[in-house]
Design an enzyme around this catalytic site. Structure first.
Site, mmCIF file in Angstrom:
data_model
loop_
_atom_site.group_PDB
_atom_site.id
_atom_site.type_symbol
_atom_site.label_atom_id
_atom_site.label_comp_id
_atom_site.label_asym_id
_atom_site.label_seq_id
_atom_site.Cartn_x
_atom_site.Cartn_y
_atom_site.Cartn_z
ATOM 1 C CD GLU A 305 27.032 11.535 4.167
ATOM 2 O OE1 GLU A 305 26.974 12.775 3.960
ATOM 3 O OE2 GLU A 305 26.033 10.845 4.405
ATOM 4 C CG ASP A 452 25.741 6.229 8.581
ATOM 5 O OD1 ASP A 452 24.882 5.393 8.944
ATOM 6 O OD2 ASP A 452 25.446 7.306 8.026
ATOM 7 C CG ASN A 454 22.380 4.667 6.520
ATOM 8 O OD1 ASN A 454 21.758 5.573 7.065
ATOM 9 N ND2 ASN A 454 23.286 4.888 5.586
#
Length: 565
Positions: A305, A452, A454
């Site tokens: 991100e 990440d 998720n």
């Protein structure tokens, strides 16, 4: 600054000549004060350039200022008509032959004669092309300028920091309003005493060969502001004061919360209503983030991100000052992506193998079999292909032991809670691609896979990565219901271990907390030396949840020290 500086008495003629540009540029100021800027072909014989300078200087042609026209009108007419003698002499006083091409003729230290005027040639002098300071300055947090230079390198530039005199300053002498600080480093951390005062930076570009160019200055747009008290990472920094030894690698994985997502109305009101609005602003969060990352003294940092502008204008310049080189991979449809940083004196970059999952799946022969299996499930295939998720893969080589190479992978998988089936396909593509790099291109090099994902430890994705296989009857194949079932059995050849284990959570927001981030390491080649403890539950919940005034993201950084077996 070094012996190459011309005596003050002689004017400068600045020549810019680089192979990638067909023309050479020449700048000088005539005795009447008018500036000249000429572009000549690099291959043109010197004689033609000198002739052009002569006519150009003599006629003081139309581009000069009104003042010099008037001065000429009052001056003698014969001065105008006489063609000036223009010659170029090499460093050792020999006239340069007229047939020598411009590129070879205009050497540093040569002397240009235009009539009676003398000019010392400066060829490609160091120059600052960009100098800027962050918009937000906090006491106790490092201020890292963005510096771009030509024929120079930031590590060879000279830096001088100044602060405003302050409200009690002497009289109305506006010119004397700046006081030099004791800091002559690239990075400046203002003390609490500077709260309310603006900063100024003077940068003199250098090339490491004792040659310096003209200084450039920049003033901060606003004053230094008070920083927060303790931050969640302060205690962690106690474990990471020094860079670890050459046999070890300190790795960090961190989703830093893209500004694209933090500043939406939805984020402010629904996702993070507990977070003070100013603490969601990118300038504020960047201050915390730069201090946090710099304090980990890491060798490898994998970020998710990362807004493109945050990488270019903030993180890359800041971490560069702390010895880290950065690589960026954008997600095509978004303005954010992945960043991998590596410590320059420990590693060099051998190659990059970044992919977008959807594109690779459809076009690379490597994924043909998976692609054919997926084609049986058009609904799922459509979803996978629509995602913009990417995988960043960098092959690094140790600077002290060239036999030691690393395949560093970094990703951010699809986010939806019911998207377990999509994530399984994405990770299958990732593992095939990593296998291609770490088994085929660079046989048997160790893998570090950060990101990440998720995916919690109970997910199919985590199980597949850790165990090396997933069965076609795994419940995650129907994570979004029967109509989106896509059952297949998958395998990969690696023995991967979650280096930081399975913390209770790596993401802590109002409506959810769970472990989603991992640093997977190759058990066959690497072992865990130490895991830097995560902040305590008390620290994380001081301001209810994350992000907060003392923590810049909704995720928590994972940090571990690894060593070669």
């Amino acid at each position: 600054g070094g012996g190459a500086r011309p005596p003050a008495a002689m004017e400068r003629a600045v020549v810019r000549c680089v192979p990638s540009e067909p023309k050479l540029s020449l700048r000088f100021v005539l005795p009447d004060g008018s500036a000249r800027h000429m572009q000549r072909d690099q291959a043109e014989p010197l004689g033609r350039a000198l002739a052009r300078i002569a006519t150009n200087a003599a006629k003081g042609h139309g581009k000069t200022s009104k003042k010099s026209k008037k001065a000429r009108a009052e001056g003698s007419a014969e001065g105008e008509a006489a063609v000036l003698v223009v010659r170029l002499f090499s460093r050792d006083g020999v006239a340069v032959a007229e047939e020598v091409p411009n590129a070879a003729a205009w050497q540093d230290g040569a002397v240009l004669h235009i009539g009676d005027a003398r000019y010392r040639v400066e060829r490609n002098p160091p120059a600052v092309t960009e100098l800027s300071l962050p918009r937000s300055l906090l006491a106790g947090f490092p201020v890292c300028p963005k510096v771009s230079a030509e024929f120079a390198a930031p590590q060879h530039c000279l830096f001088r920091w100044f602060r405003e005199q302050g409200p009690t300053g002497g009289g109305d002498a506006a010119g004397e309003a700046w006081v030099e600080t004791a800091v002559a480093e690239r990075v400046f951390t203002p003390s609490n005493a500077l709260v309310g005062l603006r900063l100024k930076l003077r940068c003199t570009p250098g090339d490491g060969e004792q040659r310096y160019g003209p200084a450039r200055e920049v003033e901060s747009s606003g004053p230094v502001e008070a920083g927060p008290g303790a931050c969640t990472f302060d205690a962690r920094h106690l474990y990471t004061k020094k860079v670890c030894g050459h046999g070890s690698v300190r790795a960090v994985s961190y989703n830093i919360l893209a500004d694209t997502y933090a500043q939406t109305e939805f984020s402010r009101t629904v996702l993070y209503p507990y977070c003070a609005p100013y603490a969601l602003e990118i300038d504020y969060r960047q201050n915390l983030l730069k201090k946090e990352l710099a304090g980990y003294s890491a060798d490898l940092i994998c970020l998710q991100e990362v807004d493109k502008s945050v990488f270019v204008d903030s993180l890359a310049p800041a971490l560069d000052a702390f010895g880290l080189e950065g690589l960026f991979k954008i997600k095509e449809k978004q303005h954010e992506g992945l960043a991998t940083f590596y410590r320059r004196d420990k590693f060099s970059l051998l190659s990059q193998h970044d992919i977008a999952f959807s594109e690779a799946l459809l076009s690379e022969p490597l994924h043909k079999e998976l692609c054919e299996q997926l084609a049986k499930y058009p609904l799922v295939q459509e979803k996978v292909v629509q995602r913009s998720s990417v995988l960043q893969v960098s092959v690094l080589q140790s600077t002290t032991d060239p036999s030691r190479k690393l395949c560093v992978a970094n990703t951010h998988l699809y986010w939806h809670p019911k998207g377990g089936n999509i994530r399984l396909i994405q990770i299958a593509v990732a593992m095939s691609h990593i296998k291609h790099v770490a088994c085929d291109l660079y046989p048997s090099i160790p893998v570090i896979f950060c990101g990440d994902f998720n995916s919690t430890p109970s997910s199919g994705t985590y199980s597949f990565i850790s165990s090396g296989s997933i069965a076609e009857d795994h419940e995650d194949w129907i994570s979004n219901g029967e109509e989106e079932r896509c059952s297949m059995s998958l395998r990969h050849p690696f023995k991967l271990l979650s280096a930081c284990g399975e913390p209770a959570y790596t993401n802590y927001v109002g409506g959810f907390h769970g472990c989603l981030d991992y640093i997977f390491i190759d058990r066959s080649a690497l072992e865990v030396e130490q895991v830097i403890p995560l902040p305590s539950h008390e620290e994380i919940t001081t301001h209810q949840a994350l992000p907060s005034v003392s923590h810049p993201s909704d995720h928590i950084a994972l940090i571990c020290d690894l060593k070669w077996k």
